[in-house]
Design a protein around this motif. Structure first.
Motif, mmCIF file in Angstrom:
data_model
loop_
_atom_site.group_PDB
_atom_site.id
_atom_site.type_symbol
_atom_site.label_atom_id
_atom_site.label_comp_id
_atom_site.label_asym_id
_atom_site.label_seq_id
_atom_site.Cartn_x
_atom_site.Cartn_y
_atom_site.Cartn_z
ATOM 1 N N GLY A 105 6.979 8.568 -2.384
ATOM 2 C CA GLY A 105 5.456 8.534 -2.525
ATOM 3 C C GLY A 105 4.620 8.179 -1.231
ATOM 4 O O GLY A 105 3.903 8.549 -0.810
ATOM 5 N N GLY A 106 5.343 7.028 -0.750
ATOM 6 C CA GLY A 106 4.401 6.260 0.522
ATOM 7 C C GLY A 106 4.813 7.218 1.513
ATOM 8 O O GLY A 106 3.829 7.224 2.479
ATOM 9 N N PHE A 107 5.945 7.937 1.925
ATOM 10 C CA PHE A 107 6.112 8.709 2.814
ATOM 11 C C PHE A 107 5.054 9.958 2.781
ATOM 12 O O PHE A 107 4.445 10.199 3.663
ATOM 13 N N LEU A 138 0.977 1.104 -5.757
ATOM 14 C CA LEU A 138 1.554 1.913 -4.578
ATOM 15 C C LEU A 138 0.469 2.397 -3.642
ATOM 16 O O LEU A 138 0.532 2.034 -2.590
ATOM 17 N N TYR A 139 -0.702 2.732 -4.620
ATOM 18 C CA TYR A 139 -1.799 2.986 -3.669
ATOM 19 C C TYR A 139 -2.569 2.239 -2.798
ATOM 20 O O TYR A 139 -2.854 2.148 -1.641
ATOM 21 N N ARG A 140 -2.288 0.868 -3.506
ATOM 22 C CA ARG A 140 -3.014 -0.310 -2.870
ATOM 23 C C ARG A 140 -2.264 -0.824 -1.735
ATOM 24 O O ARG A 140 -2.621 -1.228 -0.549
ATOM 25 N N ARG A 141 -0.849 -0.573 -1.814
ATOM 26 C CA ARG A 141 0.203 -0.954 -0.786
ATOM 27 C C ARG A 141 -0.137 -0.186 0.452
ATOM 28 O O ARG A 141 0.052 -0.327 1.653
ATOM 29 N N CYS A 142 -0.642 1.222 0.251
ATOM 30 C CA CYS A 142 -0.810 2.179 1.005
ATOM 31 C C CYS A 142 -2.177 2.093 1.806
ATOM 32 O O CYS A 142 -2.663 2.945 2.578
ATOM 33 N N GLY A 143 -2.790 1.159 1.372
ATOM 34 C CA GLY A 143 -4.204 0.821 1.916
ATOM 35 C C GLY A 143 -5.402 1.429 0.981
ATOM 36 O O GLY A 143 -6.756 1.509 1.654
ATOM 37 N N PHE A 144 -5.305 1.912 0.149
ATOM 38 C CA PHE A 144 -6.511 2.401 -1.106
ATOM 39 C C PHE A 144 -7.106 1.515 -1.712
ATOM 40 O O PHE A 144 -6.685 0.340 -1.890
ATOM 41 N N GLU A 145 -8.280 1.455 -1.607
ATOM 42 C CA GLU A 145 -9.196 0.448 -2.258
ATOM 43 C C GLU A 145 -9.830 1.126 -3.672
ATOM 44 O O GLU A 145 -10.074 2.405 -3.652
#
Length: 168
Positions: A105-107, A138-145
Motif C-alpha cells: 500500500g505504501g509502495f 498507513l495514510y498518516r505514515r505516508c504524509g496524509f493529514e
C-alpha cells in the motif's frame, strides 16, 4: 498522466515490485483483487459488494487511472485514481489479502505521489472509514493529514469517513 508502461522500484519485503497502468484485458483481475481486499471492510460497514459495484472500472482503466503493483508477473495491489482539480484523488487502494502488511500500500501511494509530482500536481486526496484505523495509520505514515470528518460522499452507509490530503 505521464507514466511509462512499467517502472522498476527495487525490493520490498522480499518482493521485486513494479508499477504499471492496468490494461483493459486486466479488468477482471483488478476487480478480483479489489473485491477480495474490500469485502471484509465493506461487510464491517454493514453492506455487501454487489455485482455493479465495480462497473466503473472499464472506464477508469481506459482513462489510464488504474495502477497495478506487480511482484514479478503477479499483481499484488491496485490503485484506482481520478484527476480532481490540481491533484489526484485515490478512489480505491487494495492489496491482495495474503500480501497485506508488507508495504505494498505504501509502495502504491509513493508511486502515485511520483506521478502527481511529475505532472506538476499539488496534492493527493482520499477518504476512508473512520473505523478503519489501520488505513488511517498507513495514510498518516505516508504524509496524509486529516482535513475533516463527515458522512461518506456516496451516502450508502452512515459510517463516518475521514477525509485526508497530502500536499505535494
Amino acid at each position: 498522466m505521464a507514466l511509462p508502461r512499467a517502472f522498476f522500484f527495487g525490493r520490498l519485503s522480499g518482493m521485486t515490485l513494479t508499477l504499471k497502468k492496468a490494461l483493459p484485458v486486466e479488468r477482471d483481475d483488478v476487480e478480483r483483487i479489489l473485491w477480495t481486499a474490500f469485502s471484509p471492510y465493506v461487510r464491517d460497514l454493514g453492506r455487501e459488494i454487489t455485482a455493479h459495484h465495480y462497473a466503473f472500472l472499464a472506464g477508469s482503466i481506459e482513462r489510464g487511472d488504474v495502477y497495478l503493483a506487480l511482484d514479478d508477473e503477479e499483481t499484488v495491489g491496485v490503485a484506482v485514481t481520478e484527476r480532481r482539480g490540481e491533484g489526484i484523488y485515490i478512489d480505491r487502494l487494495g492489496v491482495v489479502p495474503i500480501h497485506q502488511g508488507r508495504g505494498i500500500g505504501g509502495f502504491l501511494l509513493d508511486r502515485i505521489e511520483e506521478i502527481a509530482r511529475s505532472n506538476n500536481l499539488g496534492e493527493l486526496s482520499l477518504e476512508t472509514a473512520e473505523m478503519a484505523e489501520g488505513n488511517i495509520r498507513l495514510y498518516r505514515r505516508c504524509g496524509f493529514e486529516i482535513v475533516r470528518r463527515g458522512p461518506p460522499s456516496h451516502g450508502l452507509d452512515a459510517h463516518m469517513r475521514v477525509f485526508m490530503v497530502k500536499t505535494l
